[in-house]
Design a protein around this motif. Structure first.
Motif, PDB file in Angstrom:
ATOM      1  N   VAL A   1     -13.537   4.992  15.239  1.00 25.47           N
ATOM      2  CA  VAL A   1     -13.841   3.568  15.041  1.00 25.47           C
ATOM      3  C   VAL A   1     -14.282   3.337  13.594  1.00 25.47           C
ATOM      4  O   VAL A   1     -13.845   2.378  12.948  1.00 25.47           O
ATOM      5  CB  VAL A   1     -14.920   3.086  16.036  1.00 25.47           C
ATOM      6  CG1 VAL A   1     -15.483   1.736  15.633  1.00 25.47           C
ATOM      7  CG2 VAL A   1     -14.337   3.013  17.432  1.00 25.47           C
ATOM      8  N   THR A   2     -15.132   4.202  13.069  1.00 23.02           N
ATOM      9  CA  THR A   2     -15.605   4.058  11.695  1.00 23.02           C
ATOM     10  C   THR A   2     -14.453   4.162  10.698  1.00 23.02           C
ATOM     11  O   THR A   2     -14.329   3.332   9.801  1.00 23.02           O
ATOM     12  CB  THR A   2     -16.672   5.122  11.380  1.00 23.02           C
ATOM     13  OG1 THR A   2     -17.756   4.966  12.299  1.00 23.02           O
ATOM     14  CG2 THR A   2     -17.175   4.992   9.963  1.00 23.02           C
ATOM     15  N   VAL A   3     -13.609   5.156  10.866  1.00 21.70           N
ATOM     16  CA  VAL A   3     -12.467   5.316   9.962  1.00 21.70           C
ATOM     17  C   VAL A   3     -11.553   4.097  10.019  1.00 21.70           C
ATOM     18  O   VAL A   3     -11.151   3.550   8.990  1.00 21.70           O
ATOM     19  CB  VAL A   3     -11.690   6.613  10.293  1.00 21.70           C
ATOM     20  CG1 VAL A   3     -10.377   6.678   9.532  1.00 21.70           C
ATOM     21  CG2 VAL A   3     -12.544   7.831   9.982  1.00 21.70           C
ATOM     22  N   GLY A   4     -11.242   3.644  11.214  1.00 18.60           N
ATOM     23  CA  GLY A   4     -10.356   2.497  11.360  1.00 18.60           C
ATOM     24  C   GLY A   4     -10.936   1.217  10.784  1.00 18.60           C
ATOM     25  O   GLY A   4     -10.248   0.470  10.087  1.00 18.60           O
ATOM     26  N   VAL A   5     -12.207   0.960  11.051  1.00 18.45           N
ATOM     27  CA  VAL A   5     -12.841  -0.269  10.561  1.00 18.45           C
ATOM     28  C   VAL A   5     -12.942  -0.245   9.034  1.00 18.45           C
ATOM     29  O   VAL A   5     -12.661  -1.243   8.367  1.00 18.45           O
ATOM     30  CB  VAL A   5     -14.225  -0.475  11.210  1.00 18.45           C
ATOM     31  CG1 VAL A   5     -15.011  -1.574  10.522  1.00 18.45           C
ATOM     32  CG2 VAL A   5     -14.061  -0.797  12.687  1.00 18.45           C
ATOM     33  N   VAL A   6     -13.315   0.886   8.456  1.00 16.54           N
ATOM     34  CA  VAL A   6     -13.437   0.972   7.002  1.00 16.54           C
ATOM     35  C   VAL A   6     -12.069   0.800   6.341  1.00 16.54           C
ATOM     36  O   VAL A   6     -11.933   0.043   5.372  1.00 16.54           O
ATOM     37  CB  VAL A   6     -14.107   2.303   6.579  1.00 16.54           C
ATOM     38  CG1 VAL A   6     -13.956   2.545   5.094  1.00 16.54           C
ATOM     39  CG2 VAL A   6     -15.570   2.295   6.956  1.00 16.54           C
TER      40      VAL A   6
ATOM     41  N   PHE B   1       0.840  -1.202   0.000  1.00 17.88           N
ATOM     42  CA  PHE B   1       0.000   0.000   0.000  1.00 17.88           C
ATOM     43  C   PHE B   1       0.872   1.247   0.000  1.00 17.88           C
ATOM     44  O   PHE B   1       1.828   1.351   0.756  1.00 17.88           O
ATOM     45  CB  PHE B   1      -0.921   0.018   1.223  1.00 17.88           C
ATOM     46  CG  PHE B   1      -1.942  -1.076   1.206  1.00 17.88           C
ATOM     47  CD1 PHE B   1      -3.092  -0.945   0.452  1.00 17.88           C
ATOM     48  CD2 PHE B   1      -1.759  -2.230   1.937  1.00 17.88           C
ATOM     49  CE1 PHE B   1      -4.037  -1.950   0.423  1.00 17.88           C
ATOM     50  CE2 PHE B   1      -2.694  -3.240   1.920  1.00 17.88           C
ATOM     51  CZ  PHE B   1      -3.842  -3.103   1.161  1.00 17.88           C
ATOM     52  N   GLU B   2       0.486   2.224  -0.847  1.00 17.05           N
ATOM     53  CA  GLU B   2       1.186   3.500  -0.855  1.00 17.05           C
ATOM     54  C   GLU B   2       0.464   4.532   0.007  1.00 17.05           C
ATOM     55  O   GLU B   2       1.024   5.557   0.347  1.00 17.05           O
ATOM     56  CB  GLU B   2       1.362   4.018  -2.279  1.00 17.05           C
ATOM     57  CG  GLU B   2       0.079   4.335  -3.000  1.00 17.05           C
ATOM     58  CD  GLU B   2       0.296   4.762  -4.437  1.00 17.05           C
ATOM     59  OE1 GLU B   2       1.428   4.640  -4.930  1.00 17.05           O
ATOM     60  OE2 GLU B   2      -0.669   5.221  -5.047  1.00 17.05           O
ATOM     61  N   ALA B   3      -0.774   4.267   0.353  1.00 18.86           N
ATOM     62  CA  ALA B   3      -1.554   5.091   1.280  1.00 18.86           C
ATOM     63  C   ALA B   3      -2.366   4.130   2.144  1.00 18.86           C
ATOM     64  O   ALA B   3      -2.221   2.919   2.013  1.00 18.86           O
ATOM     65  CB  ALA B   3      -2.458   6.047   0.510  1.00 18.86           C
ATOM     66  N   SER B   4      -3.205   4.650   2.992  1.00 21.10           N
ATOM     67  CA  SER B   4      -3.940   3.807   3.938  1.00 21.10           C
ATOM     68  C   SER B   4      -4.629   2.617   3.286  1.00 21.10           C
ATOM     69  O   SER B   4      -4.527   1.500   3.768  1.00 21.10           O
ATOM     70  CB  SER B   4      -4.982   4.636   4.680  1.00 21.10           C
ATOM     71  OG  SER B   4      -4.352   5.630   5.426  1.00 21.10           O
ATOM     72  N   ALA B   5      -5.346   2.839   2.185  1.00 20.67           N
ATOM     73  CA  ALA B   5      -6.052   1.743   1.520  1.00 20.67           C
ATOM     74  C   ALA B   5      -5.857   1.784   0.003  1.00 20.67           C
ATOM     75  O   ALA B   5      -6.645   1.224  -0.734  1.00 20.67           O
ATOM     76  CB  ALA B   5      -7.531   1.801   1.853  1.00 20.67           C
ATOM     77  N   ARG B   6      -4.795   2.439  -0.463  1.00 24.35           N
ATOM     78  CA  ARG B   6      -4.516   2.515  -1.898  1.00 24.35           C
ATOM     79  C   ARG B   6      -3.341   1.604  -2.230  1.00 24.35           C
ATOM     80  O   ARG B   6      -2.241   1.760  -1.700  1.00 24.35           O
ATOM     81  CB  ARG B   6      -4.177   3.934  -2.317  1.00 24.35           C
ATOM     82  CG  ARG B   6      -4.005   4.059  -3.807  1.00 24.35           C
ATOM     83  CD  ARG B   6      -3.715   5.467  -4.295  1.00 24.35           C
ATOM     84  NE  ARG B   6      -3.977   6.476  -3.293  1.00 24.35           N
ATOM     85  CZ  ARG B   6      -3.226   7.569  -3.131  1.00 24.35           C
ATOM     86  NH1 ARG B   6      -2.194   7.788  -3.876  1.00 24.35           N
ATOM     87  NH2 ARG B   6      -3.523   8.436  -2.190  1.00 24.35           N
ATOM     88  N   VAL B   7      -3.578   0.668  -3.137  1.00 20.04           N
ATOM     89  CA  VAL B   7      -2.545  -0.284  -3.531  1.00 20.04           C
ATOM     90  C   VAL B   7      -1.500   0.443  -4.373  1.00 20.04           C
ATOM     91  O   VAL B   7      -1.841   1.227  -5.261  1.00 20.04           O
ATOM     92  CB  VAL B   7      -3.159  -1.460  -4.329  1.00 20.04           C
ATOM     93  CG1 VAL B   7      -2.088  -2.400  -4.828  1.00 20.04           C
ATOM     94  CG2 VAL B   7      -4.156  -2.214  -3.476  1.00 20.04           C
ATOM     95  N   ALA B   8      -0.238   0.190  -4.085  1.00 18.45           N
ATOM     96  CA  ALA B   8       0.858   0.772  -4.862  1.00 18.45           C
ATOM     97  C   ALA B   8       0.837   0.192  -6.274  1.00 18.45           C
ATOM     98  O   ALA B   8       0.342  -0.915  -6.509  1.00 18.45           O
ATOM     99  CB  ALA B   8       2.190   0.479  -4.191  1.00 18.45           C
TER     100      ALA B   8
ATOM    101  N   ALA C   1     -20.548   0.322   6.711  1.00 18.05           N
ATOM    102  CA  ALA C   1     -21.263   1.466   7.280  1.00 18.05           C
ATOM    103  C   ALA C   1     -22.617   1.042   7.847  1.00 18.05           C
ATOM    104  O   ALA C   1     -22.998   1.484   8.942  1.00 18.05           O
ATOM    105  CB  ALA C   1     -21.452   2.546   6.221  1.00 18.05           C
ATOM    106  N   ILE C   2     -23.318   0.195   7.144  1.00 14.68           N
ATOM    107  CA  ILE C   2     -24.625  -0.277   7.637  1.00 14.68           C
ATOM    108  C   ILE C   2     -24.469  -1.036   8.951  1.00 14.68           C
ATOM    109  O   ILE C   2     -25.226  -0.820   9.907  1.00 14.68           O
ATOM    110  CB  ILE C   2     -25.322  -1.149   6.570  1.00 14.68           C
ATOM    111  CG1 ILE C   2     -25.780  -0.268   5.411  1.00 14.68           C
ATOM    112  CG2 ILE C   2     -26.497  -1.907   7.154  1.00 14.68           C
ATOM    113  CD1 ILE C   2     -26.229  -1.039   4.189  1.00 14.68           C
TER     114      ILE C   2
ATOM    115  N   ALA D   1     -17.097  11.200  19.628  1.00 13.03           N
ATOM    116  CA  ALA D   1     -15.692  10.953  19.943  1.00 13.03           C
ATOM    117  C   ALA D   1     -15.328   9.477  19.790  1.00 13.03           C
ATOM    118  O   ALA D   1     -14.196   9.140  19.461  1.00 13.03           O
ATOM    119  CB  ALA D   1     -15.377  11.416  21.368  1.00 13.03           C
ATOM    120  N   PHE D   2     -16.283   8.591  19.994  1.00  9.97           N
ATOM    121  CA  PHE D   2     -16.012   7.161  19.864  1.00  9.97           C
ATOM    122  C   PHE D   2     -16.195   6.664  18.431  1.00  9.97           C
ATOM    123  O   PHE D   2     -15.326   6.007  17.873  1.00  9.97           O
ATOM    124  CB  PHE D   2     -16.925   6.363  20.806  1.00  9.97           C
ATOM    125  CG  PHE D   2     -16.765   4.876  20.656  1.00  9.97           C
ATOM    126  CD1 PHE D   2     -15.667   4.231  21.197  1.00  9.97           C
ATOM    127  CD2 PHE D   2     -17.689   4.126  19.943  1.00  9.97           C
ATOM    128  CE1 PHE D   2     -15.503   2.868  21.045  1.00  9.97           C
ATOM    129  CE2 PHE D   2     -17.537   2.767  19.784  1.00  9.97           C
ATOM    130  CZ  PHE D   2     -16.437   2.132  20.339  1.00  9.97           C
TER     131      PHE D   2
END
Length: 125
Positions: free
Chosen positions: A96-101, A33-40, A68-69, A91-92
């Motif tokens: 959590v949403t960003v990390g899980v996605v 990965f070159e970014a969080s979820a982008r394949v190099a 998300a659902i 705050a929670f």
């Protein structure tokens, strides 16, 4: 072939470790990965053309919607049972949403890329 594969690392499940660390399917270097979820586009260690292997970009959006659902349903259940204040929920649930996605996308893309790599390696003489 003496190359170290990500699935050969002892003590860890190959695919989960590869998704978490972004390990190349050929050499096992953390260059997937070159970014969080982008394949190099290419492994900087062994030169594997990752761009040719990556598929499933359209399905990634569907995966994100499903995640998300599920998170919305969990948040709704927490709201109805516990009634926490709005600031605490924000705050929670935001991190959590960003990390899980991000992790779900990494796992999904790694799974597809590894399957494509295995299929391509099986086709070569």
């Amino acid at each position: 072939m003496t190359e170290k594969r990500a699935s050969d690392i002892k003590g860890q499940p190959g695919l989960l470790r590869a998704a978490l660390l972004g390990l190349c399917p050929r050499c096992g270097s953390p260059t997937l990965f070159e970014a969080s979820a982008r394949v190099a586009l290419r492994c900087s260690s062994c030169g594997l053309d990752l761009g040719a292997l990556e598929r499933g970009g359209r399905l990634a959006g569907m995966l994100t919607a499903l995640v998300a659902i599920v998170l919305i349903l969990i948040a709704y259940a927490v709201e109805t049972k516990l009634r926490p204040p709005l600031w605490l929920q924000a705050a929670f649930w935001a991190p959590v949403t960003v990390g899980v996605v991000i992790y779900a996308l990494r796992l999904f893309k790694t799974t597809l890329l590894y399957a494509s790599f295995e299929r391509r390696e099986g086709d070569e003489p």
